[in-house]
Design an enzyme around this catalytic site. Structure first.
Site, mmCIF file in Angstrom:
data_model
loop_
_atom_site.group_PDB
_atom_site.id
_atom_site.type_symbol
_atom_site.label_atom_id
_atom_site.label_comp_id
_atom_site.label_asym_id
_atom_site.label_seq_id
_atom_site.Cartn_x
_atom_site.Cartn_y
_atom_site.Cartn_z
ATOM 1 N N ASP A 176 0.848 -1.193 0.000
ATOM 2 C CA ASP A 176 0.000 0.000 0.000
ATOM 3 C C ASP A 176 0.880 1.237 0.000
ATOM 4 O O ASP A 176 2.120 1.144 -0.008
ATOM 5 C CB ASP A 176 -0.899 0.019 1.249
ATOM 6 C CG ASP A 176 -1.971 -1.054 1.223
ATOM 7 O OD1 ASP A 176 -2.987 -0.859 0.546
ATOM 8 O OD2 ASP A 176 -1.772 -2.101 1.887
ATOM 9 N N ASP A 207 -6.141 1.756 6.420
ATOM 10 C CA ASP A 207 -7.215 0.791 6.189
ATOM 11 C C ASP A 207 -6.784 -0.220 5.127
ATOM 12 O O ASP A 207 -7.232 -0.192 3.989
ATOM 13 C CB ASP A 207 -8.513 1.494 5.790
ATOM 14 C CG ASP A 207 -8.322 2.475 4.631
ATOM 15 O OD1 ASP A 207 -7.165 2.795 4.278
ATOM 16 O OD2 ASP A 207 -9.342 2.915 4.071
ATOM 17 N N ASP A 216 -6.898 -3.421 3.231
ATOM 18 C CA ASP A 216 -7.982 -4.391 3.073
ATOM 19 C C ASP A 216 -7.627 -5.603 2.228
ATOM 20 O O ASP A 216 -8.479 -6.459 1.998
ATOM 21 C CB ASP A 216 -9.240 -3.718 2.502
ATOM 22 C CG ASP A 216 -8.960 -2.884 1.270
ATOM 23 O OD1 ASP A 216 -7.886 -3.038 0.676
ATOM 24 O OD2 ASP A 216 -9.827 -2.080 0.909
ATOM 25 N N ASP A 217 -6.379 -5.720 1.746
ATOM 26 C CA ASP A 217 -6.034 -6.910 0.972
ATOM 27 C C ASP A 217 -4.608 -7.353 1.300
ATOM 28 O O ASP A 217 -3.704 -6.535 1.445
ATOM 29 C CB ASP A 217 -6.183 -6.657 -0.523
ATOM 30 C CG ASP A 217 -5.344 -5.499 -1.019
ATOM 31 O OD1 ASP A 217 -4.165 -5.718 -1.337
ATOM 32 O OD2 ASP A 217 -5.868 -4.365 -1.099
ATOM 33 N N TYR A 263 4.423 0.724 -1.931
ATOM 34 C CA TYR A 263 4.513 0.693 -3.395
ATOM 35 C C TYR A 263 5.884 1.142 -3.902
ATOM 36 O O TYR A 263 6.513 0.459 -4.723
ATOM 37 C CB TYR A 263 3.442 1.603 -4.011
ATOM 38 C CG TYR A 263 2.041 1.051 -3.969
ATOM 39 C CD1 TYR A 263 1.733 -0.188 -4.519
ATOM 40 C CD2 TYR A 263 0.998 1.798 -3.399
ATOM 41 C CE1 TYR A 263 0.440 -0.683 -4.489
ATOM 42 C CE2 TYR A 263 -0.299 1.308 -3.374
ATOM 43 C CZ TYR A 263 -0.575 0.067 -3.915
ATOM 44 O OH TYR A 263 -1.855 -0.418 -3.894
ATOM 45 N N ARG A 290 -14.243 -0.156 2.413
ATOM 46 C CA ARG A 290 -14.445 1.128 1.743
ATOM 47 C C ARG A 290 -15.674 1.169 0.847
ATOM 48 O O ARG A 290 -16.084 2.245 0.433
ATOM 49 C CB ARG A 290 -13.220 1.449 0.887
ATOM 50 C CG ARG A 290 -11.889 1.250 1.585
ATOM 51 C CD ARG A 290 -10.745 1.381 0.628
ATOM 52 N NE ARG A 290 -9.465 1.018 1.248
ATOM 53 C CZ ARG A 290 -8.289 1.148 0.672
ATOM 54 N NH1 ARG A 290 -8.221 1.626 -0.550
ATOM 55 N NH2 ARG A 290 -7.184 0.804 1.295
#
Length: 665
Positions: A203, A209, A211-212, A315, A503
């Protein structure tokens, strides 16, 4: 004496009935006059005096009169009022309360009163307020009049761009209220323990947050086994509860420059459900095999699990490592490096497959505002879509394809993202345009996913984006619905997102349906038909809000560039009869370049919105997709708009030059 004379009134009515009438929409200008827009090619001038009776956007019937040998429109009957609830600023005129609407087309102050319970003493000059228009001149009232229902914030509040924009679009300005405690629901699910697997998250460094999380195995036969673990808020939020209803009303987390407003309480979105490293979390998972050529097998399995991310990656760090071979900020362990390399190989296979069989889009950078603690713009960062972004993107697309297949085959319903390709009524025009620019398509081919995808791939190969920009006007909009249907824009036969349930409310709905499949249930409640329309409307308002805040911040940042004559590189993305709209590539700001700032003689210039071109002296000089150099001519803080002009100048046409030469001789 004649004021109430019925015969005189009857005579006036008879004369009025003989005057031609036209129906249309009001277009206001900054100079006080306006136009009655009857259709795309017909408009009538409205003098300032007549404009006092209407607002920009009103649909009216107007009398077409001849005044001073010129046809003008006098608005006479209101068909549809454009403004009801609006945002404005308090203005005191001779100690009378007024509101000036926050709109470039609505500049006149409107007399106002406060609603019951809101004290006038609580309002000061320049304060931001919400108001409702309760009187309209074309409804028989003498003047416009409004009622102030809410004060948004003080005149000089630095956070006004966010509060005002959220109020404008009627969006919440804070997350849902927290609960005293959170307990996981009894969902009759057996959760597989995957805490030993080295899942990783990738991320932005500031993301909370998460989420994966992903786990990838590169098999010896060239295939890949991908396990996608997704945060599981439906383990805490039961269907039909107050919090579930509130999440539906919000639709999505709101992302604005510098801040976000979560769809769920932060205790869930940023903590209990966030897949933070070294924390055990519930997850909904999908495990699927991908072939060496990137084909997704039909063996996808959905299951519930508990996982523990073993690597919180960023990233830029991952991209630096893969693109340059090293990263100064970060060095992965052997296990994490193995995961990164396996995911990288999988993503390359998927990208190659999509480039050959579906649709890929050119990478566009993201523009990120850096704000000071006092909410001033410090800088705008250009974040390119790098390899790590694409790796995660390919994994999420894979997961959503698998979910779409599962929901279609098991229930025949769910929350699906769809795109119908070209509008049927515009198909013939699209075919003519494409073939006129070197294409070779038929309406029959473009009605298939394969044909549409082939067109998109062909467009990606063109030297310019001119044709691509033009045909987008003939395409449908993406939709959200409860029935499976193709997604032409992605080149896929089915697509259902479930990878961002923290989200997106639609993803929460799909989570519950996927859990029903895991439990072996043959029936489930169909998502109601309104959910797609609701989510699409939420998404539209969120995007407009994001754009509005960005425009406000761009004006703050660029206000000194006019005097400094800073040169920017810009891309033309829209052309209409008034000029062209461009995007400044250095920072993402949008500017309008009016025709008079290109050439000040309107007889020399033609702005053709249908063709997407601008011609000067009969020669095409600009077209959609062109990259040009511009300077800023004006930055308007009250309307948050930027006016630019090309640095390129156009010489006087030869005939005129010859005339001037002859005169001088």
């Amino acid at each position: 004496m004649f004021q109430d004379n019925p015969l005189l009134a009857q005579l006036k009515q008879q004369i009025k009935e003989t005057i031609p009438k036209k129906e249309g929409s009001i277009k206001a200008t900054e100079k006080g006059f306006g136009f009655l827009e009857v259709d795309s090619k017909t408009s009538y001038f409205i003098p300032p005096a007549y404009m006092k009776k209407v607002m920009h956007g009103d649909k009216v019937v107007a009398l077409i009169r001849t005044e001073k040998e010129k046809e003008v429109a006098e608005p006479d009957e209101l068909i549809e009022q454009s403004v009801e609830r609006f945002i404005g600023r308090v203005k005191m005129i001779r100690d009378k309360l007024n509101v000036v609407p926050d709109s470039p087309q609505l500049k006149d102050a409107i007399r106002a009163k406060t609603k019951k319970g809101l004290s006038r003493d609580a309002l000061s000059e320049g304060d931001w307020v919400v108001a409702t228009l309760i009187q309209h001149p074309l409804k028989g009232d003498n003047n416009f009049f409004c009622e102030i229902s809410e004060k948004i914030t003080d005149a000089n509040d630095k956070i006004a761009p966010w509060w005002v924009t959220l109020a404008k679009h009627n969006l919440p300005n804070q997350e849902p209220a927290p609960q005293p405690s959170w307990e996981m629901l009894d969902e009759s699910l057996v959760r597989e323990d995957l805490t030993h697997l080295p899942f990783i998250t990738i991320d932005n460094e500031s993301t909370k947050d998460m989420d994966d999380a992903l786990h990838t195995v590169a098999n010896e036969d060239g295939t890949f086994t991908l396990t996608i673990a997704i945060a599981d808020p439906t383990a805490y939020v039961a269907q039909g509860t107050d919090l579930d209803k509130e999440a539906r009303e919000r639709g999505f987390t709101i992302y604005l420059p510098g801040r976000n407003i979560p769809m769920l309480p932060r205790e869930l979105s940023d903590d209990l459900c966030s897949l933070r490293d070294e924390e055990i979390r519930p997850a909904l998972c999908c495990r699927v095999t991908l072939l060496a050529d990137g084909t997704i097998s039909e063996d996808a399995q959905f299951f519930s699990a508990t996982i523990k991310s073993q690597g919180r990656l960023a990233y830029d760090n991952v991209s630096d490592l893969l693109e340059t071979g090293s990263c100064d900020k970060w060095q992965p362990s052997e296990i994490i490096a193995e995961q990164v390399n396996a995911l990288h190989s999988l993503a390359k296979a998927r990208m190659a497959w999509r480039e050959a069989n579906a649709v890929t889009f050119p990478d566009r950078p993201d523009y990120r505002f850096e704000l000071s603690e006092d909410n001033d713009v410090v800088a705008i960062h250009v974040d390119p879509r790098r390899i790590a972004n694409r790796m995660v993107e390919e994994a999420m697309i894979t997961a959503n394809i698998c979910a779409g297949r599962a929901l279609r085959e098991h229930f025949g319903f769910g929350v699906f993202n769809t795109h119908a390709g070209f509008h049927p009524e515009k198909m013939a025009d699209a075919v003519e345009l494409i073939n006129g620019h070197g294409g070779n398509v038929t309406a029959e081919s473009l009605e298939t996913i394969e044909g549409f995808s082939a067109l998109r791939r062909w467009l990606n190969e063109q030297e310019t984006t001119y044709l691509d920009n033009r045909i987008r006007k003939y395409q449908s909009y993406s939709e959200i619905g409860n029935a499976p249907a193709p997604h032409f824009a992605m080149g896929l036969d089915v697509y259902a997102t479930w990878t961002s349930p923290i989200r997106k409310y639609g993803d929460m709905v799909n989570h519950r349906l996927l859990k029903a499949i895991i439990r072996g249930e043959d029936a489930a409640q169909t998502p109601d038909e309104m959910i797609g329309e609701e989510l699409a409307l939420h998404r539209r308002h969120h995007r407009m809000a994001e754009r509005d805040v960005a425009d406000w911040l761009y004006v703050r940042l660029l206000k000194d560039c006019v005097a400094e004559k800073t040169t920017f590189t810009a891309e033309i993305f829209d052309i209409n009869r008034a000029g062209m709209r461009v995007r400044l590539l250095e920072n993402g700001a949008m500017a309008f370049i009016p025709a008079p700032l290109i050439v000040d003689n309107k007889k020399r210039i033609e702005c053709n919105g249908d063709a997407g071109t601008i011609s000067v002296d009969g020669v095409k000089e600009f077209q959609l997709g062109d990259t040009i150099e511009v300077v800023l001519a004006e930055v308007k803080e009250p309307t948050r708009s930027i006016v630019g002009k090309p640095t390129r100048e156009f010489a006087v046409i030869a005939e005129k030059a010859e005339e001037e030469s002859a005169k001088s001789e």
